[in-house]
Write an enzyme that holds these catalytic residues in place. Structure first.
Site, PDB file in Angstrom:
ATOM      1  N   ASN A   1       0.866  -1.175   0.000  1.00 12.11           N
ATOM      2  CA  ASN A   1       0.000   0.000   0.000  1.00 12.11           C
ATOM      3  C   ASN A   1       0.909   1.234   0.000  1.00 12.11           C
ATOM      4  O   ASN A   1       1.494   1.566   1.024  1.00 12.11           O
ATOM      5  CB  ASN A   1      -0.862  -0.063   1.265  1.00 12.11           C
TER       6      ASN A   1
ATOM      7  N   LYS B   1       3.336   0.779   3.042  1.00 15.67           N
ATOM      8  CA  LYS B   1       2.939  -0.183   4.069  1.00 15.67           C
ATOM      9  C   LYS B   1       2.940  -1.549   3.408  1.00 15.67           C
ATOM     10  O   LYS B   1       2.546  -1.671   2.239  1.00 15.67           O
ATOM     11  CB  LYS B   1       1.537   0.129   4.594  1.00 15.67           C
TER      12      LYS B   1
ATOM     13  N   ARG C   1      -2.554  -2.247  -3.396  1.00 14.14           N
ATOM     14  CA  ARG C   1      -3.755  -1.451  -3.171  1.00 14.14           C
ATOM     15  C   ARG C   1      -3.690  -0.219  -4.064  1.00 14.14           C
ATOM     16  O   ARG C   1      -2.709   0.530  -4.030  1.00 14.14           O
ATOM     17  CB  ARG C   1      -3.822  -1.014  -1.710  1.00 14.14           C
TER      18      ARG C   1
ATOM     19  N   HIS D   1     -12.673   2.734   0.403  1.00  9.97           N
ATOM     20  CA  HIS D   1     -12.683   1.728   1.489  1.00  9.97           C
ATOM     21  C   HIS D   1     -13.369   0.444   1.039  1.00  9.97           C
ATOM     22  O   HIS D   1     -13.900  -0.299   1.880  1.00  9.97           O
ATOM     23  CB  HIS D   1     -13.448   2.233   2.739  1.00  9.97           C
TER      24      HIS D   1
ATOM     25  N   HIS E   1     -17.249   2.242   8.489  1.00 10.84           N
ATOM     26  CA  HIS E   1     -15.790   2.111   8.598  1.00 10.84           C
ATOM     27  C   HIS E   1     -15.285   3.437   9.168  1.00 10.84           C
ATOM     28  O   HIS E   1     -15.346   4.478   8.507  1.00 10.84           O
ATOM     29  CB  HIS E   1     -15.162   1.840   7.224  1.00 10.84           C
TER      30      HIS E   1
ATOM     31  N   ARG F   1     -10.569  15.581   7.647  1.00  7.03           N
ATOM     32  CA  ARG F   1     -11.402  15.962   6.497  1.00  7.03           C
ATOM     33  C   ARG F   1     -12.792  16.381   6.982  1.00  7.03           C
ATOM     34  O   ARG F   1     -13.353  15.745   7.863  1.00  7.03           O
ATOM     35  CB  ARG F   1     -11.543  14.792   5.519  1.00  7.03           C
TER      36      ARG F   1
ATOM     37  N   ASP G   1      -7.404  12.766  16.592  1.00  7.49           N
ATOM     38  CA  ASP G   1      -7.350  11.404  17.109  1.00  7.49           C
ATOM     39  C   ASP G   1      -8.473  11.181  18.128  1.00  7.49           C
ATOM     40  O   ASP G   1      -8.539  11.884  19.143  1.00  7.49           O
ATOM     41  CB  ASP G   1      -5.973  11.209  17.775  1.00  7.49           C
TER      42      ASP G   1
ATOM     43  N   ILE H   1     -11.763   3.474  15.186  1.00  3.80           N
ATOM     44  CA  ILE H   1     -12.780   4.049  16.073  1.00  3.80           C
ATOM     45  C   ILE H   1     -13.936   3.060  16.245  1.00  3.80           C
ATOM     46  O   ILE H   1     -14.388   2.804  17.369  1.00  3.80           O
ATOM     47  CB  ILE H   1     -13.304   5.396  15.506  1.00  3.80           C
TER      48      ILE H   1
ATOM     49  N   GLU I   1     -13.983  -0.134  16.043  1.00  2.00           N
ATOM     50  CA  GLU I   1     -13.631  -1.350  16.799  1.00  2.00           C
ATOM     51  C   GLU I   1     -13.333  -1.055  18.264  1.00  2.00           C
ATOM     52  O   GLU I   1     -13.308  -1.977  19.084  1.00  2.00           O
ATOM     53  CB  GLU I   1     -12.398  -2.023  16.162  1.00  2.00           C
TER      54      GLU I   1
ATOM     55  N   GLU J   1      -8.130  -5.201   5.718  1.00  2.43           N
ATOM     56  CA  GLU J   1      -8.061  -4.870   4.290  1.00  2.43           C
ATOM     57  C   GLU J   1      -6.951  -5.661   3.597  1.00  2.43           C
ATOM     58  O   GLU J   1      -7.088  -6.055   2.441  1.00  2.43           O
ATOM     59  CB  GLU J   1      -7.823  -3.361   4.124  1.00  2.43           C
TER      60      GLU J   1
HETATM   61  P1  AMP Z   1      -7.427   3.607  11.831  1.00  4.16           P
HETATM   62  O1  AMP Z   1      -7.216   4.648  10.760  1.00  4.16           O
HETATM   63  O2  AMP Z   1      -8.399   2.537  11.450  1.00  4.16           O
HETATM   64  O3  AMP Z   1      -6.138   3.070  12.406  1.00  4.16           O
HETATM   65  O4  AMP Z   1      -8.126   4.389  13.065  1.00  4.16           O
HETATM   66  C1  AMP Z   1      -7.520   5.469  13.718  1.00  4.16           C
HETATM   67  C2  AMP Z   1      -8.526   6.096  14.676  1.00  4.16           C
HETATM   68  O5  AMP Z   1      -8.947   5.098  15.644  1.00  4.16           O
HETATM   69  C3  AMP Z   1      -7.924   7.240  15.489  1.00  4.16           C
HETATM   70  O6  AMP Z   1      -8.864   8.320  15.575  1.00  4.16           O
HETATM   71  C4  AMP Z   1      -7.741   6.621  16.861  1.00  4.16           C
HETATM   72  O7  AMP Z   1      -7.790   7.570  17.906  1.00  4.16           O
HETATM   73  C5  AMP Z   1      -8.947   5.700  16.926  1.00  4.16           C
HETATM   74  N1  AMP Z   1      -8.807   4.735  18.024  1.00  4.16           N
HETATM   75  C6  AMP Z   1      -7.921   3.737  18.136  1.00  4.16           C
HETATM   76  N2  AMP Z   1      -8.063   3.118  19.351  1.00  4.16           N
HETATM   77  C7  AMP Z   1      -9.051   3.786  20.015  1.00  4.16           C
HETATM   78  C8  AMP Z   1      -9.666   3.648  21.302  1.00  4.16           C
HETATM   79  N3  AMP Z   1      -9.281   2.706  22.151  1.00  4.16           N
HETATM   80  N4  AMP Z   1     -10.675   4.487  21.610  1.00  4.16           N
HETATM   81  C9  AMP Z   1     -11.068   5.456  20.743  1.00  4.16           C
HETATM   82  N5  AMP Z   1     -10.538   5.636  19.528  1.00  4.16           N
HETATM   83  C10 AMP Z   1      -9.542   4.822  19.151  1.00  4.16           C
END
Ligand code: AMP
Length: 395
Positions: free
Chosen positions: A10, A17, A87, A176, A204, A237, A279, A328, A330, A381
């Site tokens: 990717n 990655k 990807r 996605h 997602h 965004r 974040d 987020i 998960e 993915e």
């Molecule tokens: P990804 O792009 O799928 O890696 O997701 C990144 C987002 O997931 C970021 O906003 C992280 O802060 C959020 N995230 C990861 N772990 C947690 C958690 N335990 N609680 C809340 N948000 C999380």
């Protein structure tokens, strides 16, 4: 035939990655990232059963980083590297599925690159480097947009003059795709429903966020559009804004188109609303400490997400379940509970204990008894890209 391994790549503008996956295993044997490519501190980091390792690759470009990486991959694959899956962000209308890479396919990817000038050129750099390093190895392009090519015209057309669609490809494409495809199939498996006869809403939620309506294994609508900026509030965004905003900023504030793009792509979303962070984890902590910007950002994020899911339900014949995925989706019980609270009219409700349990852990159902299913499903993915690649390899 011995099980084959697939390398999934990717490429971003300054990063690669990668993950090496076995034919049947869900988790990679080796994965990592080459980052800050082109700079003096370019570095290659990877993790395998042997632990975490890293190598400085000063000033390496995509090709040089791949040349360093591929021997590591080959050693780990022990002679069973069957192919490479790349990807690719945008496949336009040309690609409705993954495709074996050859010169005509490369030319077609180049042609649709005008639709994704920030993303496709980086993918092409990686593909060209990998093809030149491994000309005899089958390589496959897997497109983020391809899964959504099953959307009907009433979902993918914008209400703008037809010539913009016909002559310039201005329409909704969605992104996605590998994630929406993977988790909707997983959700069906988890609930013992046939993937080709079940209907799902998928959220997602990572740094980029999108919703999708999946019917019988096909995307029928999704929240992202011509670019990955449409739809939900994301890390940086904006998602949907009034299209009149662009003209307003140009006319009233004298902004350039680049300034508007940069603001909507990099300074908006959770970051713009909170004034603090893109974040979600940091925002949840700040909200607990009473930070008003973080509190507002989470409220807007969840309300806009719920509105998008309600809109996506128009594409479903019935609702077999709502699926949360991505960092987020998960991990954030707070986002899930606030979002579902806005969806009372779909009769959705959560079991608070099940919701709190499904954090960073196994997939599971979190709805309250007697209500439609709500699931947390970890996306993968890389696995979907490896499966799509395997499906095109010669036997
Ligand atoms: P990804 O792009 O799928 O890696 O997701 C990144 C987002 O997931 C970021 O906003 C992280 O802060 C959020 N995230 C990861 N772990 C947690 C958690 N335990 N609680 C809340 N948000 C999380």
């Amino acid at each position: 035939m011995p099980a084959r391994h697939i390398l999934v790549i990717n490429c971003g503008s300054s990063s690669i990655k990668f993950a090496l996956l076995g034919e049947t295993a869900e988790q990679p044997l080796l994965h990592g990232i080459a980052e800050r490519l082109g700079s003096a501190d370019a570095v290659l980091r990877w993790q395998s059963a042997a632990g975490q390792q890293q190598q400085a690759v000063p000033a390496a470009d995509h090709r040089q980083a791949l040349a360093r990486l591929l021997p590591l991959v080959e050693a780990e694959a022990a002679g069973r590297l069957g192919g490479i899956g790349h990807r690719v962000v945008h496949g336009g209308e040309h690609f409705t599925a993954a495709h074996l890479l050859d010169q005509p396919t490369l030319a077609a990817i180049r042609q649709v690159s005008a639709l994704a000038p920030l993303h496709n050129p980086a993918c092409l750099q990686g593909i060209e480097a990998a093809l030149s390093l491994y000309p005899a190895l089958p390589q496959v392009a897997v497109f983020d947009t391809a899964f959504h090519q099953s959307m009907p015209p009433h979902a993918f057309r914008y209400a703008v003059p037809e010539a913009l669609y016909r002559e310039h490809g201005v329409r909704r494409y969605g992104f996605h795709g590998s994630s929406h495809r993977y988790v909707s199939r997983r959700a069906a498996e988890l609930c013992s429903l046939p993937p080709n006869r079940s209907s799902w809403l998928v959220a997602h939620l990572g740094n980029g966020c999108s919703t999708c309506a999946v019917v019988d294994g096909h995307s029928r609508d999704t929240s992202m559009g011509l670019t990955p900026m449409e739809g939900l509030v994301m890390g940086t965004r904006s998602g949907d804004v009034d299209p009149g905003l662009h003209g307003h900023l140009l006319r009233e504030l004298g902004w350039s188109a680049e300034q508007v793009d940069c603001m909507l792509n990099q300074q908006s979303g959770l970051l713009g609303l909170s004034g603090l962070s893109n974040d979600m984890r940091s925002l949840e902590q700040a909200r607990s400490a009473g930070h008003p910007g973080a509190t507002l950002a989470i409220e807007v994020f969840c309300y806009r997400l719920a509105k998008s899911l309600a809109a996506m339900s128009c594409a479903l014949p019935q609702l077999d379940g709502l699926v949360f995925t991505g960092g987020i989706g998960e991990n954030s019980a707070l986002v899930r509970s606030k979002t579902v609270a806005h969806l009372r009219l779909l009769n959705l409700a959560l079991d608070p204990e099940a919701n709190a349990r499904c954090v960073g852990g196994p997939d599971g159902e979190i709805q309250a008894g007697g209500h439609p299913r709500v699931l947390v499903v970890a996306t993968n993915e890389e696995r979907q890209i490896a499966l799509d690649t395997l499906a095109l390899l010669p036997n």
